[in-house]
Write an enzyme that holds these catalytic residues in place. Structure first.
Site, PDB file in Angstrom:
ATOM      1  N   HIS A  88       0.823  -1.217   0.000  1.00  0.00           N
ATOM      2  CA  HIS A  88       0.000   0.000   0.000  1.00  0.00           C
ATOM      3  C   HIS A  88       0.855   1.264   0.000  1.00  0.00           C
ATOM      4  O   HIS A  88       0.700   2.109  -0.912  1.00  0.00           O
ATOM      5  CB  HIS A  88      -0.969  -0.005   1.179  1.00  0.00           C
ATOM      6  CG  HIS A  88      -1.721   1.276   1.352  1.00  0.00           C
ATOM      7  ND1 HIS A  88      -2.595   1.757   0.410  1.00  0.00           N
ATOM      8  CD2 HIS A  88      -1.707   2.194   2.361  1.00  0.00           C
ATOM      9  CE1 HIS A  88      -3.095   2.914   0.827  1.00  0.00           C
ATOM     10  NE2 HIS A  88      -2.568   3.195   1.999  1.00  0.00           N
ATOM     11  N   HIS A 112       3.594   7.053   5.586  1.00  0.00           N
ATOM     12  CA  HIS A 112       2.366   7.733   6.005  1.00  0.00           C
ATOM     13  C   HIS A 112       1.506   6.897   6.947  1.00  0.00           C
ATOM     14  O   HIS A 112       0.700   7.443   7.703  1.00  0.00           O
ATOM     15  CB  HIS A 112       1.550   8.175   4.784  1.00  0.00           C
ATOM     16  CG  HIS A 112       0.752   7.096   4.126  1.00  0.00           C
ATOM     17  ND1 HIS A 112       1.279   6.281   3.149  1.00  0.00           N
ATOM     18  CD2 HIS A 112      -0.538   6.692   4.295  1.00  0.00           C
ATOM     19  CE1 HIS A 112       0.354   5.428   2.744  1.00  0.00           C
ATOM     20  NE2 HIS A 112      -0.760   5.649   3.416  1.00  0.00           N
ATOM     21  N   GLU A 116       0.410   5.556  12.432  1.00  0.00           N
ATOM     22  CA  GLU A 116      -0.972   5.152  12.691  1.00  0.00           C
ATOM     23  C   GLU A 116      -1.099   3.658  12.974  1.00  0.00           C
ATOM     24  O   GLU A 116      -1.883   3.251  13.834  1.00  0.00           O
ATOM     25  CB  GLU A 116      -1.826   5.526  11.476  1.00  0.00           C
ATOM     26  CG  GLU A 116      -3.299   5.214  11.614  1.00  0.00           C
ATOM     27  CD  GLU A 116      -4.071   5.630  10.372  1.00  0.00           C
ATOM     28  OE1 GLU A 116      -5.034   4.928  10.028  1.00  0.00           O
ATOM     29  OE2 GLU A 116      -3.699   6.648   9.752  1.00  0.00           O
ATOM     30  N   ASP A 117      -0.307   2.815  12.278  1.00  0.00           N
ATOM     31  CA  ASP A 117      -0.526   1.368  12.327  1.00  0.00           C
ATOM     32  C   ASP A 117       0.621   0.556  12.916  1.00  0.00           C
ATOM     33  O   ASP A 117       0.515  -0.673  13.007  1.00  0.00           O
ATOM     34  CB  ASP A 117      -0.809   0.839  10.907  1.00  0.00           C
ATOM     35  CG  ASP A 117      -2.098   1.394  10.340  1.00  0.00           C
ATOM     36  OD1 ASP A 117      -3.013   1.693  11.130  1.00  0.00           O
ATOM     37  OD2 ASP A 117      -2.197   1.536   9.112  1.00  0.00           O
ATOM     38  N   ASP A 177      -3.417   8.205  -1.310  1.00  0.00           N
ATOM     39  CA  ASP A 177      -3.780   7.123  -0.390  1.00  0.00           C
ATOM     40  C   ASP A 177      -5.210   6.651  -0.662  1.00  0.00           C
ATOM     41  O   ASP A 177      -5.484   5.452  -0.763  1.00  0.00           O
ATOM     42  CB  ASP A 177      -3.635   7.631   1.042  1.00  0.00           C
ATOM     43  CG  ASP A 177      -4.196   6.647   2.070  1.00  0.00           C
ATOM     44  OD1 ASP A 177      -3.621   5.569   2.233  1.00  0.00           O
ATOM     45  OD2 ASP A 177      -5.212   6.987   2.712  1.00  0.00           O
TER      46      ASP A 177
END
Length: 704
Positions: A88, A112, A116-117, A177
């Site tokens: 991704h 990016h 967050e992950d 994205d």
């Protein structure tokens, strides 16, 4: 619905001659294949090639470093489609690289999703890659649902838009994205596909349009079209397949265009550009049955601006032009940086072809928008050095504002009004409504300067855009030198002079909400009305309290109420006269106050469950009425108004003239008319007096 079925953009890539990239394969190769020290992983080869095509001298070392961190952080994570998660960020970075994004943007796009992950923190990103990359990564990082609940999505977009106001590259990464997520949306449940597609349609596609990134916008439109309108999409797809040879008609015209330009000595590249799915669908709705030339356009690329007009002259000389299709977006660029000449010409057989004429640089900006600007925040000295993460601060122009071509008027307005919308639901609803306005106009201020406003904006919008909350005291406007009401819709290029009463103690009328098109104006008006409920009902631009009716007025006049023994009074707030439709309400002291049915006081009484009293008009024709005359000051104005009133046969019972303020004069007249039927003629006669721009019946709340 499979990802392939919802990816009409795949045909666009093949039309451009680009190889089909198997991100699943290169993602697994990145995880499993060995990599030599100091060499980019194989999975980054496509990104490196695309980046070097736009930036031949780019230093790929920082990309190598970012990829290694992203791959290690996401190792063991998989997407719902089954690919390793690293595919991704790789795909997002490849999209931006093909658009010509500079190295800093590509570095942030690789990282990016790490904060967050994964366990990577913003402090780590800042330490490894600098403040710029850290800011971009933070800008696209979602807020946690645990902390924000249902408000997480709107608040995430608010955060992202604020970050975009400081660095537009944040939104570039978000758009890329979303594009890759939409390409692979087929693995999701249908209801989730629809929800994501609607947000994409309402928010992200308009943002892509405003930022000029047409390459992303058109593919997002097609993907949303396939999900939300599957039947229309299938029909359009079948039309394109059935007309696979439609390009032959355009190819024939393109050969004629090449010949004409070659004979004229104009160096130009002539291309046939197929329309994307949504464009074909819209053409079908507009034209009915589609012809072969309706499935594409001709694109003519030249070297200089002057060559664009030379091409236009040759086309209009050697072919039959369709004049109604001509638009000049070079002399007057769109608000999203787009420049091009649009025209349409008819070939010898009558087939009409649309033609776009632009320079190579214009084409780059038309496709990539703000992404094509590189790093707009680098100083002039470092503008050419876009191959690293260290960028110098933006140069400061003489007026003290940052020289930023990526901060257009619509973005500045959006950032201003979002501060006044703390409620997430209000922000989310207003954002969608604001983005739905897809055109922008420029109006000029009489004292100098310009205002950027959405198409359909009125003088009310211009007032709040120029003065902010001080526009509550706006009392009128001049458009192109002539008096105009605040509801006047402005056109591109108008000159506007807004007149304010700086000493006004009251504010906007509720009617202003029906005139406001911008979110900033609507929020400011709504906020003022909510904070001053006791003043709702004052006439627009009223700078003072309501004028009391003369003490000598008759109590009963010619109104008859269905309540024996009651004293009847005509309300001073709306001054009803025959043959107005009226109703009454009993108040203290056995008095029935008579109001016009459309009076706001009637709504308030009914809201309080007050029982209305039936009212009818008696036989007496005479009546008394209060009128407001709004005008601009000039010599003999009062004398001319008095003469007009006397000529109409009305007697002046009382009159008040306020001192002029900002060239505005307000007159209040209580008049005795021999017959109520003469009231419309009297008001017309008063409006015809030079300098008077409005005459209205009293509408203010009656005083206690």
């Amino acid at each position: 619905m499979s990802a392939e079925a919802t990816n009409p953009g795949a045909q666009i890539s093949r039309r451009r001659g680009l190889p089909r990239i198997d991100l699943r394969r290169i993602g697994r190769a990145a995880l499993l294949g060995p990599t030599s020290r100091g060499r980019l992983p194989d999975a980054m080869g496509h990104v490196a090639d695309a980046h070097r095509a736009h930036h031949p001298d780019a230093d790929l070392g920082v990309l190598h470093k970012a990829y290694v961190l992203a791959e290690a952080s996401h190792r063991g994570q998989f997407r719902k489609s089954g690919e390793p998660y690293i595919t991704h960020p790789l795909a997002v970075t490849l999209i931006l690289a093909e658009l010509g994004a500079e190295t800093t943007t590509l570095t942030a796009s690789l990282l990016h999703d790490t904060v967050e992950d994964t366990e990577v923190t913003l402090d780590q990103v800042r330490a490894e890659f600098g403040d710029e990359v850290c800011y971009l990564v933070d800008g696209v990082t979602k807020l946690e649902k645990v902390d924000y609940g249902a408000a997480a999505e709107p608040e995430t977009f608010r955060k992202m838009l604020v970050a975009t106001g400081n660095d537009v590259r944040v939104m570039s990464i978000k758009l890329a994205d979303r594009l890759h997520n939409m390409r692979t949306l087929g693995v999701m449940r249908p209801e989730k596909q629809a929800r994501i597609a609607k947000v994409t349609r309402d928010v992200l596609i308009p943002l892509a349009e405003r930022l000029g990134v047409q390459a992303l916008k058109t593919e997002l439109e097609d993907l949303v079209f396939a999900i939300l309108h599957p039947e229309e999409y299938a029909h359009t797809r079948a039309l394109i397949v059935d007309n696979a040879t439609a390009g032959d008609a355009l190819a024939a015209i393109s050969e004629d265009v090449r010949r004409v330009l070659r004979e004229a000595g104009i160096a130009a590249e002539v291309l046939v550009r197929p329309r994307h799915f949504v464009s074909v669908h819209r053409s079908g709705l507009k034209r009915g049955e589609l012809r072969g030339t309706d499935f594409g356009r001709l694109l003519v690329l030249v070297g200089e601006d002057a060559d664009c007009y030379a091409v236009l002259g040759e086309l209009h000389t050697c072919f039959t032009p369709v004049i109604s299709e001509f638009k000049d977006f070079i002399a007057a660029p769109k608000f999203n940086l787009y420049q091009s000449l649009h025209t349409a010409v008819a070939g010898p057989d009558g087939a009409v072809a649309e033609v776009l004429i632009r320079t190579h640089q214009m084409h780059k900006v038309a496709e990539a928008g703000v992404v094509a600007l590189g790093n707009p925040y680098a100083s002039v000295e470092s503008a050419g050095a876009q191959d690293g993460t260290a960028q110098e601060s933006a140069g400061e122009p003489q007026d003290g504002e940052r020289a930023d071509p990526t901060r257009p008027g619509w973005l500045s307005r959006l950032l201003e009004w979002q501060q006044a919308a703390p409620d997430p639901d209000t922000f989310w609803t207003t954002l969608r409504a604001d983005l739905a306005q897809d055109r922008e106009i420029t109006v000029f201020r009489a004292e100098g300067g310009m205002l950027g406003l959405p198409a359909g904006a009125t003088c009310v919008d211009a007032a709040y855009a120029q003065y902010g909350e001080a526009a509550h005291g706006c009392i009128g406007a001049r458009v192109n030198g002539r008096l105009a009401t605040l509801s006047t819709v402005l056109s591109d290029g108008d000159t506007v002079q807004l007149l304010l009463d700086r000493d006004a103690v009251s504010g906007p009328s509720p009617e202003w909400l029906s005139h406001a098109r911008t979110a900033a104006a609507r929020i400011a008006i709504t906020g003022w009305l909510a904070a001053h409920p006791e003043t709702v009902g004052l006439p627009a631009a009223a700078p003072r309290a309501a004028v009391a009716v003369s003490a000598g007025r008759r109590d009963v006049a010619n109104a008859v109420v269905d309540l024996p023994g009651a004293t009847v009074r005509l309300a001073g707030c709306c001054t009803p006269v025959p043959p107005d439709a009226v109703t009454g309400f009993a108040v203290r002291g056995g008095v029935v106050t008579v109001h016009r049915r459309e009076c706001r006081a009637v709504e308030r009484m009914r809201a309080l469950d007050r029982t209305p009293v039936a009212v009818s008009w008696g036989d007496a024709p005479e009546c008394r009425v209060t009128l407001y005359a709004e005008s601009f000051g000039r010599p003999r104005l009062l004398a001319d108004l008095t003469e007009a009133i006397a000529t109409a046969g009305a007697a002046i019972v009382a009159a008040t003239v306020e001192p002029p303020s900002e060239q505005r004069v307000r007159h209040t007249y209580t008049l005795e008319l021999p017959d109520a039927a003469g009231l419309p003629g009297l008001m017309r006669a008063m409006r015809d007096v030079p300098g008077v721009y409005d005459v209205s019946r009293a509408q203010h709340p009656a005083t206690a």
